[in-house]
Design a protein around this motif. Structure first.
Motif, PDB file in Angstrom:
ATOM      1  N   VAL A  34       0.842  -1.209   0.000  1.00 32.00           N
ATOM      2  CA  VAL A  34       0.000   0.000   0.000  1.00 32.00           C
ATOM      3  C   VAL A  34       0.873   1.253   0.000  1.00 32.00           C
ATOM      4  O   VAL A  34       0.609   2.221  -0.723  1.00 32.00           O
ATOM      5  CB  VAL A  34      -0.954  -0.012   1.222  1.00 32.00           C
ATOM      6  N   LYS A  35       1.946   1.223   0.777  1.00 32.64           N
ATOM      7  CA  LYS A  35       2.839   2.397   0.815  1.00 32.64           C
ATOM      8  C   LYS A  35       3.492   2.632  -0.542  1.00 32.64           C
ATOM      9  O   LYS A  35       3.671   3.780  -0.956  1.00 32.64           O
ATOM     10  CB  LYS A  35       3.906   2.209   1.883  1.00 32.64           C
ATOM     11  N   ALA A  36       3.838   1.540  -1.222  1.00 29.88           N
ATOM     12  CA  ALA A  36       4.453   1.701  -2.544  1.00 29.88           C
ATOM     13  C   ALA A  36       3.469   2.386  -3.497  1.00 29.88           C
ATOM     14  O   ALA A  36       3.848   3.261  -4.276  1.00 29.88           O
ATOM     15  CB  ALA A  36       4.876   0.343  -3.081  1.00 29.88           C
ATOM     16  N   VAL A  37       2.200   2.000  -3.409  1.00 35.01           N
ATOM     17  CA  VAL A  37       1.180   2.627  -4.272  1.00 35.01           C
ATOM     18  C   VAL A  37       0.963   4.080  -3.843  1.00 35.01           C
ATOM     19  O   VAL A  37       1.011   5.004  -4.667  1.00 35.01           O
ATOM     20  CB  VAL A  37      -0.156   1.851  -4.190  1.00 35.01           C
ATOM     21  N   MET A  38       0.755   4.286  -2.548  1.00 34.45           N
ATOM     22  CA  MET A  38       0.403   5.628  -2.085  1.00 34.45           C
ATOM     23  C   MET A  38       1.595   6.587  -2.198  1.00 34.45           C
ATOM     24  O   MET A  38       1.422   7.801  -2.281  1.00 34.45           O
ATOM     25  CB  MET A  38      -0.147   5.571  -0.658  1.00 34.45           C
ATOM     26  N   GLY A  39       2.794   6.022  -2.219  1.00 34.90           N
ATOM     27  CA  GLY A  39       3.976   6.849  -2.436  1.00 34.90           C
ATOM     28  C   GLY A  39       3.994   7.446  -3.842  1.00 34.90           C
ATOM     29  O   GLY A  39       4.595   8.494  -4.086  1.00 34.90           O
ATOM     30  N   GLN A  40       3.320   6.774  -4.776  1.00 35.61           N
ATOM     31  CA  GLN A  40       3.188   7.318  -6.136  1.00 35.61           C
ATOM     32  C   GLN A  40       2.072   8.353  -6.206  1.00 35.61           C
ATOM     33  O   GLN A  40       2.051   9.195  -7.100  1.00 35.61           O
ATOM     34  CB  GLN A  40       2.838   6.187  -7.127  1.00 35.61           C
ATOM     35  N   VAL A  41       1.120   8.241  -5.284  1.00 35.42           N
ATOM     36  CA  VAL A  41      -0.076   9.094  -5.317  1.00 35.42           C
ATOM     37  C   VAL A  41       0.174  10.422  -4.587  1.00 35.42           C
ATOM     38  O   VAL A  41      -0.141  11.493  -5.104  1.00 35.42           O
ATOM     39  CB  VAL A  41      -1.270   8.351  -4.655  1.00 35.42           C
ATOM     40  N   ALA A  42       0.723  10.334  -3.364  1.00 35.38           N
ATOM     41  CA  ALA A  42       0.896  11.535  -2.524  1.00 35.38           C
ATOM     42  C   ALA A  42       2.291  12.098  -2.735  1.00 35.38           C
ATOM     43  O   ALA A  42       3.278  11.450  -2.402  1.00 35.38           O
ATOM     44  CB  ALA A  42       0.688  11.156  -1.056  1.00 35.38           C
TER      45      ALA A  42
ATOM     46  N   LEU B 250       2.700   9.889   5.296  1.00 33.90           N
ATOM     47  CA  LEU B 250       2.041  10.923   4.481  1.00 33.90           C
ATOM     48  C   LEU B 250       2.701  12.286   4.705  1.00 33.90           C
ATOM     49  O   LEU B 250       2.899  13.053   3.749  1.00 33.90           O
ATOM     50  CB  LEU B 250       0.550  10.982   4.812  1.00 33.90           C
ATOM     51  N   SER B 251       3.038  12.576   5.955  1.00 39.37           N
ATOM     52  CA  SER B 251       3.675  13.860   6.268  1.00 39.37           C
ATOM     53  C   SER B 251       4.983  14.005   5.483  1.00 39.37           C
ATOM     54  O   SER B 251       5.278  15.071   4.914  1.00 39.37           O
ATOM     55  CB  SER B 251       3.928  13.934   7.782  1.00 39.37           C
ATOM     56  N   GLN B 252       5.764  12.945   5.447  1.00 43.28           N
ATOM     57  CA  GLN B 252       7.039  12.998   4.712  1.00 43.28           C
ATOM     58  C   GLN B 252       6.804  13.066   3.209  1.00 43.28           C
ATOM     59  O   GLN B 252       7.532  13.735   2.485  1.00 43.28           O
ATOM     60  CB  GLN B 252       7.886  11.769   5.073  1.00 43.28           C
ATOM     61  N   GLN B 253       5.768  12.371   2.749  1.00 44.98           N
ATOM     62  CA  GLN B 253       5.488  12.371   1.304  1.00 44.98           C
ATOM     63  C   GLN B 253       5.087  13.759   0.804  1.00 44.98           C
ATOM     64  O   GLN B 253       5.538  14.193  -0.246  1.00 44.98           O
ATOM     65  CB  GLN B 253       4.348  11.388   0.980  1.00 44.98           C
ATOM     66  N   VAL B 254       4.175  14.430   1.548  1.00 44.50           N
ATOM     67  CA  VAL B 254       3.656  15.712   1.044  1.00 44.50           C
ATOM     68  C   VAL B 254       4.585  16.869   1.377  1.00 44.50           C
ATOM     69  O   VAL B 254       4.508  17.925   0.742  1.00 44.50           O
ATOM     70  CB  VAL B 254       2.214  15.991   1.527  1.00 44.50           C
TER      71      VAL B 254
ATOM     72  N   ALA C 283      -4.910  12.050  -1.413  1.00 43.63           N
ATOM     73  CA  ALA C 283      -4.651  10.699  -0.896  1.00 43.63           C
ATOM     74  C   ALA C 283      -5.321  10.523   0.456  1.00 43.63           C
ATOM     75  O   ALA C 283      -5.254  11.411   1.308  1.00 43.63           O
ATOM     76  CB  ALA C 283      -3.148  10.482  -0.744  1.00 43.63           C
ATOM     77  N   VAL C 284      -5.982   9.398   0.616  1.00 47.69           N
ATOM     78  CA  VAL C 284      -6.600   9.057   1.903  1.00 47.69           C
ATOM     79  C   VAL C 284      -6.176   7.624   2.235  1.00 47.69           C
ATOM     80  O   VAL C 284      -6.279   6.733   1.395  1.00 47.69           O
ATOM     81  CB  VAL C 284      -8.147   9.117   1.842  1.00 47.69           C
ATOM     82  N   MET C 285      -5.689   7.428   3.457  1.00 50.32           N
ATOM     83  CA  MET C 285      -5.309   6.070   3.876  1.00 50.32           C
ATOM     84  C   MET C 285      -6.206   5.607   5.011  1.00 50.32           C
ATOM     85  O   MET C 285      -6.365   6.302   6.015  1.00 50.32           O
ATOM     86  CB  MET C 285      -3.834   6.026   4.300  1.00 50.32           C
TER      87      MET C 285
END
Ligand SMILES: C[S@@+](CC[C@H](N)C(=O)[O-])C[C@H]1O[C@@H](n2cnc3c(N)ncnc32)[C@H](O)[C@@H]1O
Length: 190
Positions: free
Chosen positions: A10-18, A38-42, A98-100
């Motif tokens: 899921v993180k691999a996918v959401m890392g592409q999204v957020a 998410l904080s680090q991604q955005v 993105a919503v997790m």
């Protein structure tokens, strides 16, 4: 390995999204692992809003964010995720990328406090209403605890009934591991 663990998939996918500057929601903050991600991604230009109904979950998450030096971009709400649409500030409604969701109980906490089918399905609708087009919601469903299998079935049926012109829904599970207790749904708003 990429698909060895549901959460890392899921993180691999959401890392592409957020990405940098995005607006993201952690709908089940728990111990804050996804909130930190998410904080680090955005990054500093982005915003993360977190929801949980347990104060100790939010306290654990705050501690994690502080100890990891997370960007100052997180707002945590002691509120059910089903109230997401009314709680989020006006300016971010319809802009969430993105919503997790990570359903079930707080690891290390009270295992009787669990996410429930009615509020979980209401929260999915709320998430869809605040997401921008192309935004993705990820959902990790657990079937191993009392009530988990019923909740997973209710959520899967709810998502399967979302009209195709509103969202794309994809389901992932380990098909060669019949005893696996986690499944994943991905919902992309159209
Ligand atoms: C599996 S845990 C989440 C784990 C978390 N993602 C982490 O990184 O540690 C599920 C969380 O959902 C929370 N929860 C239960 N009902 C909720 C609701 N209606 N709205 C928001 N959170 C809820 C529980 O308190 C629990 O902390």
């Amino acid at each position: 390995m990429f698909i060895s663990h549901t959460v890392s998939f899921v993180k691999a996918v959401m890392g592409q999204v957020a990405g940098p500057g995005d607006i993201a929601v952690d709908a089940t903050v728990g111990n804050g692992i996804d909130t930190l991600f998410l904080s680090q991604q955005v990054g500093p230009e982005g915003k993360v809003f977190g929801f949980d109904i347990q104060q100790n979950a939010l306290d654990n998450a705050r501690q994690r964010l502080a100890s990891q030096g997370a960007p100052d971009n997180v707002t945590l709400h002691l509120a059910g995720h089903e109230r997401m649409a009314e709680v989020l500030p006006d300016e971010v409604r319809c802009a969430v990328g993105a919503v997790m969701f990570n359903f079930g109980y707080l690891p290390g906490g009270d295992e009787t406090v669990i996410t429930r089918p009615e509020t979980s399905c209401a929260a999915i609708d709320a998430a869809l209403s605040v997401m921008r087009r192309g935004g993705v919601a990820s959902m990790v469903l657990y079937t191993g605890h009392p009530g988990g299998a019923e909740e997973a079935e209710a959520i899967e049926a709810h998502c399967a009934a979302i009209p195709m012109d509103r969202a794309r829904v994809m389901q992932c599970c380990m098909t060669n591991h019949p005893g696996a207790q986690t499944r994943v749904l991905l919902v992309e708003k159209r």
